[in-house]
Motif scaffolding. Structure first.
Motif, PDB file in Angstrom:
ATOM      1  N   HIS A  44       0.841  -1.206   0.000  1.00 42.89           N
ATOM      2  CA  HIS A  44       0.000   0.000   0.000  1.00 42.89           C
ATOM      3  C   HIS A  44       0.874   1.253   0.000  1.00 42.89           C
ATOM      4  O   HIS A  44       1.820   1.356   0.774  1.00 42.89           O
ATOM      5  CB  HIS A  44      -0.897   0.012   1.235  1.00 42.89           C
ATOM      6  N   ILE A  45       0.539   2.182  -0.890  1.00 45.18           N
ATOM      7  CA  ILE A  45       1.224   3.469  -0.962  1.00 45.18           C
ATOM      8  C   ILE A  45       0.181   4.568  -0.872  1.00 45.18           C
ATOM      9  O   ILE A  45      -0.796   4.581  -1.641  1.00 45.18           O
ATOM     10  CB  ILE A  45       2.020   3.598  -2.276  1.00 45.18           C
ATOM     11  N   THR A  46       0.384   5.485   0.068  1.00 44.64           N
ATOM     12  CA  THR A  46      -0.595   6.548   0.261  1.00 44.64           C
ATOM     13  C   THR A  46      -0.428   7.623  -0.807  1.00 44.64           C
ATOM     14  O   THR A  46       0.621   7.725  -1.463  1.00 44.64           O
ATOM     15  CB  THR A  46      -0.431   7.198   1.643  1.00 44.64           C
ATOM     16  N   ASP A  47      -1.467   8.449  -0.953  1.00 38.51           N
ATOM     17  CA  ASP A  47      -1.389   9.566  -1.901  1.00 38.51           C
ATOM     18  C   ASP A  47      -0.253  10.508  -1.516  1.00 38.51           C
ATOM     19  O   ASP A  47       0.466  11.020  -2.383  1.00 38.51           O
ATOM     20  CB  ASP A  47      -2.707  10.337  -1.913  1.00 38.51           C
ATOM     21  N   GLU A  48      -0.079  10.718  -0.232  1.00 41.31           N
ATOM     22  CA  GLU A  48       0.978  11.611   0.247  1.00 41.31           C
ATOM     23  C   GLU A  48       2.352  11.065  -0.124  1.00 41.31           C
ATOM     24  O   GLU A  48       3.236  11.811  -0.566  1.00 41.31           O
ATOM     25  CB  GLU A  48       0.873  11.782   1.758  1.00 41.31           C
ATOM     26  N   GLN A  49       2.547   9.768   0.045  1.00 38.98           N
ATOM     27  CA  GLN A  49       3.818   9.147  -0.318  1.00 38.98           C
ATOM     28  C   GLN A  49       4.066   9.217  -1.817  1.00 38.98           C
ATOM     29  O   GLN A  49       5.183   9.501  -2.261  1.00 38.98           O
ATOM     30  CB  GLN A  49       3.847   7.690   0.150  1.00 38.98           C
ATOM     31  N   ALA A  50       3.021   8.991  -2.605  1.00 38.08           N
ATOM     32  CA  ALA A  50       3.151   9.052  -4.059  1.00 38.08           C
ATOM     33  C   ALA A  50       3.519  10.464  -4.509  1.00 38.08           C
ATOM     34  O   ALA A  50       4.389  10.648  -5.375  1.00 38.08           O
ATOM     35  CB  ALA A  50       1.859   8.601  -4.730  1.00 38.08           C
ATOM     36  N   ASP A  51       2.876  11.463  -3.910  1.00 40.60           N
ATOM     37  CA  ASP A  51       3.191  12.853  -4.261  1.00 40.60           C
ATOM     38  C   ASP A  51       4.633  13.197  -3.890  1.00 40.60           C
ATOM     39  O   ASP A  51       5.349  13.858  -4.652  1.00 40.60           O
ATOM     40  CB  ASP A  51       2.232  13.806  -3.542  1.00 40.60           C
ATOM     41  N   GLY A  52       5.048  12.756  -2.694  1.00 38.14           N
ATOM     42  CA  GLY A  52       6.413  13.021  -2.254  1.00 38.14           C
ATOM     43  C   GLY A  52       7.434  12.370  -3.159  1.00 38.14           C
ATOM     44  O   GLY A  52       8.486  12.945  -3.480  1.00 38.14           O
ATOM     45  N   TYR A  53       7.128  11.174  -3.592  1.00 44.33           N
ATOM     46  CA  TYR A  53       8.018  10.442  -4.496  1.00 44.33           C
ATOM     47  C   TYR A  53       8.146  11.167  -5.833  1.00 44.33           C
ATOM     48  O   TYR A  53       9.262  11.385  -6.331  1.00 44.33           O
ATOM     49  CB  TYR A  53       7.489   9.026  -4.712  1.00 44.33           C
ATOM     50  N   LEU A  54       7.031  11.547  -6.423  1.00 42.25           N
ATOM     51  CA  LEU A  54       7.076  12.204  -7.729  1.00 42.25           C
ATOM     52  C   LEU A  54       7.775  13.556  -7.651  1.00 42.25           C
ATOM     53  O   LEU A  54       8.440  13.971  -8.612  1.00 42.25           O
ATOM     54  CB  LEU A  54       5.662  12.354  -8.284  1.00 42.25           C
ATOM     55  N   GLU A  55       7.663  14.224  -6.523  1.00 44.34           N
ATOM     56  CA  GLU A  55       8.390  15.485  -6.347  1.00 44.34           C
ATOM     57  C   GLU A  55       9.908  15.244  -6.407  1.00 44.34           C
ATOM     58  O   GLU A  55      10.639  15.972  -7.082  1.00 44.34           O
ATOM     59  CB  GLU A  55       8.022  16.132  -5.014  1.00 44.34           C
ATOM     60  N   LEU A  56      10.355  14.205  -5.715  1.00 43.60           N
ATOM     61  CA  LEU A  56      11.781  13.874  -5.744  1.00 43.60           C
ATOM     62  C   LEU A  56      12.224  13.422  -7.131  1.00 43.60           C
ATOM     63  O   LEU A  56      13.331  13.751  -7.576  1.00 43.60           O
ATOM     64  CB  LEU A  56      12.089  12.782  -4.718  1.00 43.60           C
ATOM     65  N   VAL A  57      11.368  12.677  -7.806  1.00 45.67           N
ATOM     66  CA  VAL A  57      11.704  12.224  -9.157  1.00 45.67           C
ATOM     67  C   VAL A  57      11.906  13.419 -10.093  1.00 45.67           C
ATOM     68  O   VAL A  57      12.867  13.454 -10.878  1.00 45.67           O
ATOM     69  CB  VAL A  57      10.602  11.294  -9.711  1.00 45.67           C
ATOM     70  N   HIS A  58      11.041  14.401  -9.993  1.00 43.50           N
ATOM     71  CA  HIS A  58      11.179  15.582 -10.854  1.00 43.50           C
ATOM     72  C   HIS A  58      12.472  16.339 -10.528  1.00 43.50           C
ATOM     73  O   HIS A  58      13.144  16.854 -11.439  1.00 43.50           O
ATOM     74  CB  HIS A  58       9.963  16.490 -10.700  1.00 43.50           C
TER      75      HIS A  58
END
Length: 292
Positions: A49-63
């Motif tokens: 399970h991955i939360t929306d908050e974790q997904a957003d944080g991840y994509l921010e780092l990816v960018h």
């Protein structure tokens, strides 16, 4: 946000990183996701399970990584041989190639301990994050390790990384450091700046835009710091002491003017001047023994 999965996030991350020109998109995508989730890369397969908050944080780092911000700045950690280092803006991120030079210094320190039955004395010039000094202290128990760093920000990182290691860390210029150790050092090791000023445009974005200039550039041919190192090593080392220094691919023995090895060979102060290849077969570091 619709439910996201580990696989979909990793796939998206890898695509964005590849489009940004990152050399290892799949690796970096997984490292960043593991960092955000607070697990090891090996444990990612266990995440359901991955939360929306974790997904957003991840994509921010990816960018940010796709914009070529160093991976280690995003995670705050660099791994070097057997030690972990805190890194970030203002300090040179240690590279895997330098682990070979550190390994050489470790071997030399062990040799001195065996042959003399005393604690080896090692000096790390231009210590940066403290990677080489910390490795030697960790791998050669009893070694008396000294390190120096000139950059204000880098010194603060080294101070943090070397706290509790027993390393004598000093803030200063490698060309004048350790007057009190004259003629008493067994091993001098250094990863100096070695990029020619004219090669600025060819430097990877991660280094050019984020590593401190003080740790990168060294005169028109990139060997100015190497020349200073040669002089300081001769001052610090005792009879038969050894020095090892990293250099650029183009500064091996076939480089212009004989490259880094020639800096030592030309003075007449050194014997056993040798150049060493990295794991990719490229000239990577020079070693020499003080003749007197």
């Amino acid at each position: 946000m619709t439910e996201v999965t580990r696989r979909s996030l990793l796939a998206t991350g890898a695509v964005l990183l590849r489009e940004g020109g990152v050399a290892s998109p799949d690796h970096d995508a997984s490292v960043l996701l593991a960092h955000v989730l607070g697990v090891s890369r090996g444990a990612l397969v266990l995440v359901d399970h991955i939360t929306d908050e974790q997904a957003d944080g991840y994509l921010e780092l990816v960018h940010r990584r796709a914009a070529r911000e160093p991976l280690q700045h995003l995670t705050g950690v660099a791994y070097f041989r057997h030690v972990e280092l805190a890194v970030g803006p203002g300090v040179f991120v240690p590279r895997p190639e330098t682990e070979l030079l550190a390994g050489w210094a470790v071997e030399q320190a062990h040799r001195v301990a065996r042959e003399t039955r005393r604690e080896p004395v090692v000096v790390d010039l231009c210590t940066g994050s403290g990677a080489i000094a910390k490795s030697i202290a960790a791998e050669v128990p009893g070694a008396r390790v000294h390190a120096v760093e000139l950059g204000e920000d880098a010194y603060a990182w080294a101070e943090r990384n070397l706290s509790g290691s027993g390393v004598d860390l000093r803030h200063g210029d490698m060309g004048t450091a350790f007057e009190d150790l004259r003629g008493s050092v067994d091993v001098v090791v250094c990863n100096p700046p070695y990029i020619p000023l004219t090669a600025w445009e060819s430097v990877a974005a991660e280094a050019r835009d984020h590593d401190p200039d003080l740790a990168l550039y060294s005169g028109q041919d990139g060997l100015d710091a190497m020349r200073v190192l040669e002089q300081r090593a001769a001052f610090l080392l005792g009879p038969g002491g050894v020095v090892g220094a990293e250099h650029a691919d183009e500064q091996g023995p076939d480089g212009l003017g004989g490259g880094a090895p020639a800096v030592f060979a030309a003075t007449g102060r050194w014997v056993d001047v040798r150049d060493h290849l990295d794991l990719a077969g490229r000239p990577r570091y020079t070693t020499a023994r003080l003749a007197r």
